[in-house]
Design a protein around this motif. Structure first.
Motif, PDB file in Angstrom:
ATOM      1  N   THR A  71      23.757 -54.110  45.555  1.00 30.43           N
ATOM      2  CA  THR A  71      22.951 -53.882  44.357  1.00 30.43           C
ATOM      3  C   THR A  71      23.768 -53.143  43.304  1.00 30.43           C
ATOM      4  O   THR A  71      23.734 -53.500  42.112  1.00 30.43           O
ATOM      5  CB  THR A  71      21.681 -53.075  44.712  1.00 30.43           C
ATOM      6  OG1 THR A  71      20.913 -53.832  45.648  1.00 30.43           O
ATOM      7  CG2 THR A  71      20.852 -52.781  43.485  1.00 30.43           C
ATOM      8  N   LEU A  74      26.258 -55.555  41.773  1.00 31.99           N
ATOM      9  CA  LEU A  74      25.600 -56.488  40.855  1.00 31.99           C
ATOM     10  C   LEU A  74      25.210 -55.788  39.547  1.00 31.99           C
ATOM     11  O   LEU A  74      25.298 -56.383  38.461  1.00 31.99           O
ATOM     12  CB  LEU A  74      24.371 -57.107  41.518  1.00 31.99           C
ATOM     13  CG  LEU A  74      24.674 -58.120  42.629  1.00 31.99           C
ATOM     14  CD1 LEU A  74      23.373 -58.524  43.330  1.00 31.99           C
ATOM     15  CD2 LEU A  74      25.400 -59.337  42.087  1.00 31.99           C
ATOM     16  N   ASP A  75      24.792 -54.521  39.642  1.00 35.76           N
ATOM     17  CA  ASP A  75      24.481 -53.756  38.429  1.00 35.76           C
ATOM     18  C   ASP A  75      25.729 -53.584  37.577  1.00 35.76           C
ATOM     19  O   ASP A  75      25.675 -53.717  36.333  1.00 35.76           O
ATOM     20  CB  ASP A  75      23.886 -52.393  38.785  1.00 35.76           C
ATOM     21  CG  ASP A  75      22.471 -52.491  39.350  1.00 35.76           C
ATOM     22  OD1 ASP A  75      21.843 -53.567  39.191  1.00 35.76           O
ATOM     23  OD2 ASP A  75      22.001 -51.492  39.936  1.00 35.76           O
ATOM     24  N   SER A  78      26.549 -56.944  36.021  1.00 33.89           N
ATOM     25  CA  SER A  78      25.588 -57.264  34.961  1.00 33.89           C
ATOM     26  C   SER A  78      25.874 -56.426  33.706  1.00 33.89           C
ATOM     27  O   SER A  78      25.816 -56.939  32.589  1.00 33.89           O
ATOM     28  CB  SER A  78      24.181 -56.988  35.448  1.00 33.89           C
ATOM     29  OG  SER A  78      23.221 -57.222  34.451  1.00 33.89           O
ATOM     30  N   GLN A  81      28.843 -57.849  31.908  1.00 34.70           N
ATOM     31  CA  GLN A  81      28.565 -59.115  31.201  1.00 34.70           C
ATOM     32  C   GLN A  81      27.752 -58.865  29.932  1.00 34.70           C
ATOM     33  O   GLN A  81      27.822 -59.642  28.993  1.00 34.70           O
ATOM     34  CB  GLN A  81      27.804 -60.075  32.114  1.00 34.70           C
ATOM     35  CG  GLN A  81      28.659 -60.677  33.206  1.00 34.70           C
ATOM     36  CD  GLN A  81      27.860 -61.589  34.105  1.00 34.70           C
ATOM     37  OE1 GLN A  81      26.633 -61.628  34.057  1.00 34.70           O
ATOM     38  NE2 GLN A  81      28.568 -62.347  34.946  1.00 34.70           N
ATOM     39  N   ASN A  82      26.981 -57.802  29.866  1.00 38.06           N
ATOM     40  CA  ASN A  82      26.148 -57.511  28.706  1.00 38.06           C
ATOM     41  C   ASN A  82      26.936 -56.859  27.578  1.00 38.06           C
ATOM     42  O   ASN A  82      26.416 -56.696  26.492  1.00 38.06           O
ATOM     43  CB  ASN A  82      24.956 -56.629  29.100  1.00 38.06           C
ATOM     44  CG  ASN A  82      23.942 -57.407  29.939  1.00 38.06           C
ATOM     45  OD1 ASN A  82      23.895 -58.631  29.869  1.00 38.06           O
ATOM     46  ND2 ASN A  82      23.178 -56.693  30.722  1.00 38.06           N
TER      47      ASN A  82
END
Length: 83
Positions: A71, A74-75, A78, A81-82
């Motif tokens: 998790t 993945l955070d 993410s 990517q933002n």
């Protein structure tokens, strides 16, 4: 006749009562031994289940730790990517 019958029932080691008592005593001894064997089997099975449960708990803890790490990864992905 009644006296002969009572004598035959009460003979020290050959009478019907003595034989019945011996048979009952032998059966009780046999049952006690069987109970002892069953107790040992139950104890062994309980120990096996406790060991398996401990292993399962350890595995679950590892899986939870891995899930938390995934998790987190993945955070981070993410968030990257933002940007």
């Amino acid at each position: 006749r009644l006296q002969d019958f009572t004598i035959s029932l009460n003979q020290d080691d050959r009478g019907a009562l003595a034989l019945g008592m011996t048979a009952a005593s032998d059966r009780m001894t046999s049952l006690d031994e069987e109970i002892g064997r069953l107790d040992e089997q139950v104890d062994s099975y309980v120990a096996q289940l406790q060991q398996q449960f401990t292993y399962m708990e350890q595995t679950m803890a590892k899986m939870q730790s891995l899930g938390s790490w995934m998790t987190q990864q993945l955070d981070v992905l993410s968030a990257a990517q933002n940007k």
